[in-house]
Design an enzyme around this catalytic site. Structure first.
Site, PDB file in Angstrom:
ATOM      1  N   GLY A   1      34.770  23.174  24.848  1.00 41.26           N
ATOM      2  CA  GLY A   1      35.654  22.767  25.946  1.00 41.26           C
ATOM      3  C   GLY A   1      35.624  23.702  27.129  1.00 41.26           C
ATOM      4  N   ALA A   2      34.507  24.412  27.313  1.00 40.41           N
ATOM      5  CA  ALA A   2      34.481  25.492  28.305  1.00 40.41           C
ATOM      6  C   ALA A   2      34.298  25.026  29.740  1.00 40.41           C
ATOM      7  CB  ALA A   2      33.400  26.509  27.951  1.00 40.41           C
TER       8      ALA A   2
ATOM      9  N   PHE B   1      39.873  23.981  31.806  1.00 43.14           N
ATOM     10  CA  PHE B   1      40.607  24.982  32.583  1.00 43.14           C
ATOM     11  C   PHE B   1      40.597  26.365  31.934  1.00 43.14           C
ATOM     12  CE2 PHE B   1      45.119  26.572  33.436  1.00 43.14           C
ATOM     13  CZ  PHE B   1      44.721  27.341  34.516  1.00 43.14           C
ATOM     14  N   ILE B   2      41.332  26.545  30.843  1.00 44.70           N
ATOM     15  CA  ILE B   2      41.490  27.879  30.260  1.00 44.70           C
ATOM     16  C   ILE B   2      40.153  28.412  29.754  1.00 44.70           C
ATOM     17  CG2 ILE B   2      42.674  29.244  28.499  1.00 44.70           C
ATOM     18  CD1 ILE B   2      44.925  27.179  28.526  1.00 44.70           C
ATOM     19  N   ALA B   3      39.408  27.561  29.045  1.00 45.43           N
ATOM     20  CA  ALA B   3      38.167  28.028  28.427  1.00 45.43           C
ATOM     21  C   ALA B   3      37.136  28.464  29.458  1.00 45.43           C
ATOM     22  CB  ALA B   3      37.592  26.937  27.530  1.00 45.43           C
TER      23      ALA B   3
ATOM     24  N   THR C   1      48.868  25.629  20.538  1.00 49.64           N
ATOM     25  CA  THR C   1      49.867  25.574  21.618  1.00 49.64           C
ATOM     26  C   THR C   1      51.248  25.973  21.116  1.00 49.64           C
ATOM     27  OG1 THR C   1      51.030  24.041  23.106  1.00 49.64           O
ATOM     28  CG2 THR C   1      50.127  23.111  21.098  1.00 49.64           C
ATOM     29  N   ASP C   2      52.096  26.430  22.036  1.00 44.43           N
ATOM     30  CA  ASP C   2      53.480  26.754  21.671  1.00 44.43           C
ATOM     31  C   ASP C   2      54.265  25.513  21.270  1.00 44.43           C
ATOM     32  OD1 ASP C   2      53.651  25.580  24.169  1.00 44.43           O
ATOM     33  OD2 ASP C   2      54.830  27.179  25.093  1.00 44.43           O
ATOM     34  N   GLU C   3      53.756  24.323  21.661  1.00 47.31           N
ATOM     35  CA  GLU C   3      54.500  23.088  21.388  1.00 47.31           C
ATOM     36  C   GLU C   3      54.553  22.733  19.904  1.00 47.31           C
ATOM     37  OE1 GLU C   3      54.188  19.774  23.990  1.00 47.31           O
ATOM     38  OE2 GLU C   3      53.275  20.944  25.604  1.00 47.31           O
TER      39      GLU C   3
ATOM     40  N   TYR D   1      50.867  14.729  20.922  1.00 52.63           N
ATOM     41  CA  TYR D   1      49.942  15.817  21.245  1.00 52.63           C
ATOM     42  C   TYR D   1      50.176  17.016  20.335  1.00 52.63           C
ATOM     43  CZ  TYR D   1      48.737  20.237  23.491  1.00 52.63           C
ATOM     44  OH  TYR D   1      48.305  21.520  23.722  1.00 52.63           O
TER      45      TYR D   1
ATOM     46  N   LYS E   1      47.879  18.916  17.269  1.00 60.32           N
ATOM     47  CA  LYS E   1      47.531  20.338  17.291  1.00 60.32           C
ATOM     48  C   LYS E   1      48.027  21.041  16.024  1.00 60.32           C
ATOM     49  CE  LYS E   1      45.704  22.273  20.184  1.00 60.32           C
ATOM     50  NZ  LYS E   1      44.253  22.523  20.362  1.00 60.32           N
TER      51      LYS E   1
ATOM     52  N   GLY F   1       7.906   7.436  34.219  1.00 62.64           N
ATOM     53  CA  GLY F   1       6.480   7.249  33.991  1.00 62.64           C
ATOM     54  C   GLY F   1       6.199   6.216  32.916  1.00 62.64           C
TER      55      GLY F   1
ATOM     56  N   THR G   1       4.859   3.273  32.949  1.00 58.83           N
ATOM     57  CA  THR G   1       3.557   2.608  32.968  1.00 58.83           C
ATOM     58  C   THR G   1       2.398   3.589  32.802  1.00 58.83           C
ATOM     59  OG1 THR G   1       3.477   2.768  35.392  1.00 58.83           O
ATOM     60  CG2 THR G   1       4.436   0.764  34.455  1.00 58.83           C
ATOM     61  N   GLY G   2       2.705   4.855  32.755  1.00 57.53           N
ATOM     62  CA  GLY G   2       1.658   5.861  32.582  1.00 57.53           C
ATOM     63  C   GLY G   2       1.330   6.093  31.124  1.00 57.53           C
TER      64      GLY G   2
END
Length: 668
Positions: free
Chosen positions: A13-14, A17-19, A132-134, A159, A163, A388, A390-391
């Site tokens: 997930g980098a 935002f945080i990552a 998360t704190d949640e 959510y 988690k 490519g 057709t090549g």
């Protein structure tokens, strides 16, 4: 206290935002750490968040979903990952009320895939799970002591429930399989790069537009806010000093009511709060307060550095300087946003990729409820876009992909038309692009001498345009180039066994075709997303193909007899696909080791294919009288490719195994 020193870190997930702040910090501060980031580029991700790291030699980006077990296992093994920092998650509470299944898939199932991969590979020394704190649920309004790491988990919304569920899996794998896990639970984070569905960037963007700031309920809900760089430093400390099996709160005692946050932003923009704040319908459930005990992390040496006033000012300055960072975010600025969560709802396309979320869900007409569909949530680890069709090489690539079960599509756009290339990428969503298109001449390179603008248009302008578009979308381009940009010289004598290396400067300018190829190769060195493969005198087992070098010389009246490096496509094209999987870059001499002469090939042809075959030689001087442009003759040093693929055969061994023996059996 022992200090842990990782070598190869995977950050999920980098591009979020945080990552992204954590990844950029580690890349910057620890050049001896290899940082690999994995992100599927969801609606709230942006590759520009990683711009500070993109050119660093210790940084690599992989586009993919943590729910893909094959991809995760592949990355862990090929990158020799010893440390995982797992940030990837769906995080916006409002969205979880609209589509909780998406949160279960990403936050629980995705975490489970990662954990299982760690168990299987058995090489992980740290697994830092970001929660998360949640998960603690609501804190009493009059509580003077915050939730500590051993407090009961009482999540109150979909959510936070997912988690908490993910945390249980992490704990179980730590206990059952001895996985070295660490869990973090953090307060709200704010700062540059945050997607504006979150409170502070949403309020700033609305204030920039002179619009009112919507507050859920009466605005009395209390939250604690940490500046992003302070949080990135907290993860740096936990990475090096955190103890396996422990949980760490990342928090602050400085709390603020939502309405006070709105007033502070109004003050920064010189807006009157009385007529700039709008109270709207509350969430189905909105926790009144989250309060953490942060002493455990402080013992490790971390402390909050940025004041609220300083952090808010920095954040405002960043958004006012980068108003178009996220493109069209009008849907995120609604009081109750639903970004990419509901089929038929607001769809948003990032600058880099279009995200498709409805593949995994179907809506019930009777209830309007979303339920998981029967489609597999696994996505292929690789998908190729090939130019490519057709090549010769492009056609063989498609057949190889079918044989290996790799999804692929042929590009529809012309290389010199940038808008068409962008359309192809946004439609196909490739993990890699292969360029086998180009002008080599009809029937040979002499054609290029009288069609120079057409040759430039495709071989130079087209190839550079494709490389640039791929770089914008952070996609690796495998570019089939040519080794016909060298000729034997005093330092590389014919028959000496001294070949031209990848870093050598091209010295053959006899044909306009070779000039354009040397020119574009030099320019492509500036693109770090390109893997250039120098093909020479390609040969395949299909002796009916007029492009095949053996077919060509067997039909000539007379041939020269000069040893050259050559490419056996039956052996090396599968290697080029493996190079894409390994994300190899730079210039590679793409020939089998050693040289073989025209006469040696024709002797094999006579032995295996046609015992009655005869040919006549002539000199280079005689050849020059019947061709327009001189031809390149050289030996390329293939030791770099041989080191990467030690099983690769020498040119003569490969000719016998892949070309003459199969065709000889067919003749019999």
């Amino acid at each position: 206290m022992a200090t842990f020193k990782p070598k190869n870190i995977l950050i999920t997930g980098a591009a979020g935002f945080i990552a992204s702040h954590v990844a950029n910090r580690l890349v910057r501060n620890y050049p001896d750490y290899n940082i690999v980031v994995l992100d599927k580029l969801d609606y709230c991700s942006n590759l520009k968040n990683l711009n500070p790291s993109s050119s660093s030699p210790n940084f690599k980006f992989v586009k993919g979903d943590i729910a893909s077990a094959d991809l995760v296992n592949y990355v862990l093994i090929t990158e020799n990952i010893d440390t995982i920092m797992h940030f990837a998650a769906q995080t916006h509470v409002d969205n979880s009320f609209g589509n909780s299944f998406e949160f279960t898939k990403n936050n629980i199932y995705g975490t489970h895939v990662l954990l299982e991969a760690c168990k299987v590979t058995g090489q992980i020394k740290r697994f830092i799970h970001v929660s998360t704190d949640e998960v603690y649920g609501e804190t009493d309004e009059d509580a003077v002591v915050g939730n500590h790491e051993a407090s009961q988990l009482l999540p109150t919304n979909p959510y936070s429930a997912t988690k908490a569920g993910a945390e249980m899996l992490v704990m179980a794998y730590g206990t059952s399989y001895g996985l070295p896990v660490i869990t973090t639970r953090g307060n709200n984070v704010y700062g540059p790069n945050q997607f504006p569905e979150k409170l502070i960037p949403k309020f700033i963007l609305l204030a920039m537009k002179g619009k009112s700031l919507p507050i859920h309920g009466d605005g009395s809900n209390v939250r604690s806010y940490l500046f992003c760089e302070d949080v990135a430093e907290a993860f740096e400390v936990i990475l090096h000093k955190g103890e396996v099996g422990h949980v760490y709160n990342i928090g602050t005692k400085k709390e603020r009511r939502v309405i006070d946050v709105a007033k502070d932003i109004c003050k920064l923009f010189k807006m009157n709060p009385e007529n700039s704040i709008q109270f709207v319908e509350n969430r189905p459930f909105n926790d009144q307060r989250y309060f953490l005990d942060d002493q455990k992390l402080k013992i490790l040496g971390w402390f909050e550095r940025t004041t609220w006033e300083e952090g808010l000012k920095k954040t405002m300055e960043w958004y006012t300087s980068n108003p178009g960072w996220w493109g069209d975010v009008s849907g995120a600025l609604l009081p109750h946003p639903r970004m990419l969560m509901m089929p038929g709802g607001i769809e948003r396309q990032t600058e880099k990729y279009e995200s498709k979320k409805t593949d995994f869900f179907m809506a019930s007409k009777a209830t309007g409820m979303l339920v998981p569909s029967t489609k597999s949530i696994q996505k292929p680890a690789f998908k190729f876009l090939i130019y490519g069709q057709t090549g010769w090489i492009g056609g063989l690539l498609g057949k190889l992909c079918e044989k290996q079960g790799i999804p692929y599509e042929y590009g529809k756009g012309r290389l010199e038309d940038r808008s068409q290339l962008v359309s192809d990428i946004l439609t196909v969503h490739p993990t890699h692009v292969f360029n086998a298109a180009g002008v080599t001449g009809r029937p040979n390179v002499d054609w290029c001498e009288s069609h120079k603008t057409e040759t430039i248009r495709t071989n130079v302008a087209g190839t550079l345009t494709l490389a640039d578009v791929c770089r914008e979308h952070n996609i690796l381009l495998i570019n089939y180039a040519t080794g016909c940009i060298f000729e034997y010289d005093a330092a590389h004598l014919e028959g000496s066994g001294v070949g031209f290396k990848e870093e050598d400067t091209p010295n053959f300018t006899g044909s306009f075709y070779s000039k354009t190829k040397a020119m574009v190769e030099e320019l492509l060195k500036e693109y770090d997303n390109v893997c250039t493969l120098r093909v020479r005198m390609p040969i395949s087992s299909d002796l009916s193909n007029p492009r095949n070098f053996i077919t060509k010389i067997s039909r000539y009246n007379r041939v020269v007899n000069i040893p050259n490096s050559m490419t056996i496509l039956d052996e090396l094209l599968p290697i080029s696909i493996e190079m894409a999987k390994r994300n190899l870059r730079g210039i590679w001499n793409f020939t089998n080791p050693g040289v073989v002469s025209h006469n040696e090939i024709l002797e094999m042809y006579k032995k295996y294919i046609n015992p009655e075959f005869k040919w006549t030689n002539f000199t280079l001087e005689e050849q020059a009288k019947v061709i327009i442009a001189p031809r390149s003759n050289n030996e390329l040093d293939a030791s770099k490719l041989k080191k990467e693929f030690p099983e690769m055969l020498s040119i003569k061994e490969s000719l016998i195994k892949y070309v003459f023996e199969p065709n000889g059996r067919n003749q019999a």
